[in-house]
Scaffold this motif. Structure first.
Motif, PDB file in Angstrom:
ATOM      1  N   TYR A  15      -0.741 -66.122 -44.504  1.00 23.44           N
ATOM      2  CA  TYR A  15      -1.699 -65.124 -44.996  1.00 23.44           C
ATOM      3  C   TYR A  15      -2.946 -65.832 -45.489  1.00 23.44           C
ATOM      4  O   TYR A  15      -2.950 -67.018 -45.819  1.00 23.44           O
ATOM      5  CB  TYR A  15      -1.086 -64.280 -46.122  1.00 23.44           C
ATOM      6  N   THR A  50      -7.871 -58.071 -50.635  1.00 24.86           N
ATOM      7  CA  THR A  50      -7.954 -58.048 -49.175  1.00 24.86           C
ATOM      8  C   THR A  50      -7.273 -59.270 -48.591  1.00 24.86           C
ATOM      9  O   THR A  50      -7.476 -60.388 -49.078  1.00 24.86           O
ATOM     10  CB  THR A  50      -9.428 -58.026 -48.725  1.00 24.86           C
ATOM     11  N   ASN A  88      -1.425 -58.028 -39.317  1.00 26.70           N
ATOM     12  CA  ASN A  88      -2.136 -56.866 -39.873  1.00 26.70           C
ATOM     13  C   ASN A  88      -3.004 -57.300 -41.054  1.00 26.70           C
ATOM     14  O   ASN A  88      -2.983 -58.476 -41.443  1.00 26.70           O
ATOM     15  CB  ASN A  88      -1.149 -55.782 -40.306  1.00 26.70           C
ATOM     16  N   ARG A  89      -3.698 -56.344 -41.624  1.00 25.19           N
ATOM     17  CA  ARG A  89      -4.547 -56.596 -42.796  1.00 25.19           C
ATOM     18  C   ARG A  89      -4.287 -55.529 -43.851  1.00 25.19           C
ATOM     19  O   ARG A  89      -3.840 -54.432 -43.539  1.00 25.19           O
ATOM     20  CB  ARG A  89      -6.031 -56.570 -42.412  1.00 25.19           C
ATOM     21  N   TRP A  90      -4.587 -55.867 -45.088  1.00 24.12           N
ATOM     22  CA  TRP A  90      -4.464 -54.868 -46.148  1.00 24.12           C
ATOM     23  C   TRP A  90      -5.683 -54.879 -47.066  1.00 24.12           C
ATOM     24  O   TRP A  90      -6.392 -55.868 -47.188  1.00 24.12           O
ATOM     25  CB  TRP A  90      -3.168 -55.063 -46.947  1.00 24.12           C
ATOM     26  N   ASN A  91      -5.889 -53.740 -47.691  1.00 26.34           N
ATOM     27  CA  ASN A  91      -6.881 -53.563 -48.754  1.00 26.34           C
ATOM     28  C   ASN A  91      -6.157 -52.827 -49.881  1.00 26.34           C
ATOM     29  O   ASN A  91      -5.982 -51.603 -49.816  1.00 26.34           O
ATOM     30  CB  ASN A  91      -8.077 -52.739 -48.271  1.00 26.34           C
ATOM     31  N   GLU A 126      -5.185 -60.901 -44.751  1.00 24.06           N
ATOM     32  CA  GLU A 126      -4.668 -60.812 -43.382  1.00 24.06           C
ATOM     33  C   GLU A 126      -3.381 -61.623 -43.318  1.00 24.06           C
ATOM     34  O   GLU A 126      -3.311 -62.729 -43.862  1.00 24.06           O
ATOM     35  CB  GLU A 126      -5.689 -61.378 -42.401  1.00 24.06           C
ATOM     36  N   ASP A 162      -7.229 -64.691 -47.228  1.00 19.96           N
ATOM     37  CA  ASP A 162      -8.196 -63.659 -47.617  1.00 19.96           C
ATOM     38  C   ASP A 162      -9.123 -63.426 -46.428  1.00 19.96           C
ATOM     39  O   ASP A 162      -9.873 -64.320 -46.037  1.00 19.96           O
ATOM     40  CB  ASP A 162      -8.990 -64.103 -48.855  1.00 19.96           C
ATOM     41  N   HIS A 163      -9.102 -62.232 -45.839  1.00 22.16           N
ATOM     42  CA  HIS A 163      -9.917 -61.975 -44.654  1.00 22.16           C
ATOM     43  C   HIS A 163     -11.338 -61.560 -45.027  1.00 22.16           C
ATOM     44  O   HIS A 163     -12.211 -61.490 -44.155  1.00 22.16           O
ATOM     45  CB  HIS A 163      -9.270 -60.885 -43.788  1.00 22.16           C
TER      46      HIS A 163
END
Length: 226
Positions: free
Chosen positions: A135, A193, A209-212, A195, A137-138
């Protein structure tokens, strides 16, 4: 002889007429007698001084205006800790930010403030012995921190997300392998944030995937070992 007589008569007539005219133009100056006290009192011509502090105009009392008024140095405000050039601009920035929320869709609000509900990214089947979970930080690296759990056990208590991938190797157990990413904060510039990628022992991509996320919200993925 008659000529001299006529000239003499004319001369007498002229002198008589001049004497009458000169008598009319001259006047006799009569000296004025100065009395002990002038009969006209000059004080009557001066306005009387009012004994009242207010000026009476047509029976209406006009208040006396003082020139020594103590004017306030600063305008009164119910919000003394803030200063504005225009009173009509009180908290304009805050109101505008509130109105911006009304213009955004639910997806846009989630991107701006982060999801306030837990995110589930699905379950994936695999025959691999292990997977690598990585993972980063995207977005802008602003101090996002997460906690990683596997089957509700804490694997990494605090992970500071950077721009580069980092993670851990997970030996898969038979059945369900649940991986949770819990947002411990939202950094300095918005939601948490990140990825993530899950790659099996053969280098195959299992999931990405990505998250916020808002603070305290988690993202979940499940790997099912066949």
């Amino acid at each position: 002889m008659r000529l001299y007589f006529s000239f003499f008569v004319s001369l007498l007539f002229s002198l008589s007429a001049y004497a009458q005219i000169d008598t009319k133009t001259k006047s006799i100056a009569i000296p004025a007698v100065k009395s002990k006290k002038d009969s006209l009192d000059t004080n009557l011509l001066l306005p009387s001084k009012s004994t009242n502090s207010n000026t009476n105009i047509n029976s209406v009392n006009t208040p006396r205006v003082s020139t020594n008024l103590n004017m306030p140095k600063k305008e009164f405000s119910m919000f003394p800790s803030e200063e504005f050039g225009n009173p009509g601009e009180l908290y304009v920035d805050r109101i505008n930010k509130s109105l911006d929320h009304l213009k955004l869709s639910e997806e846009e609000l989630e991107m701006k403030n982060g999801s306030s509900t837990d995110q589930y990214f699905g379950d994936f089947k695999s025959k691999a012995k292990f997977v690598n979970v990585v993972y980063r930080d995207h977005g802008y690296v602003d101090g996002d921190v997460i906690q990683v759990l596997v089957n509700d056990d804490v694997i990494h208590a605090r992970v500071f997300l950077t721009s580069g991938f980092k993670g851990f190797k997970l030996d898969l157990q038979k059945g369900f392998n649940k991986i949770d990413f819990l947002a411990l904060n939202q950094g300095e510039s918005g939601p948490n944030t990140a990825e993530f990628r899950v790659v099996d022992d053969l280098g195959n991509l299992v999931s990405a995937n990505r998250w916020n996320l808002a603070k305290g919200v988690k993202a979940t993925i499940i790997i099912v070992k066949e």
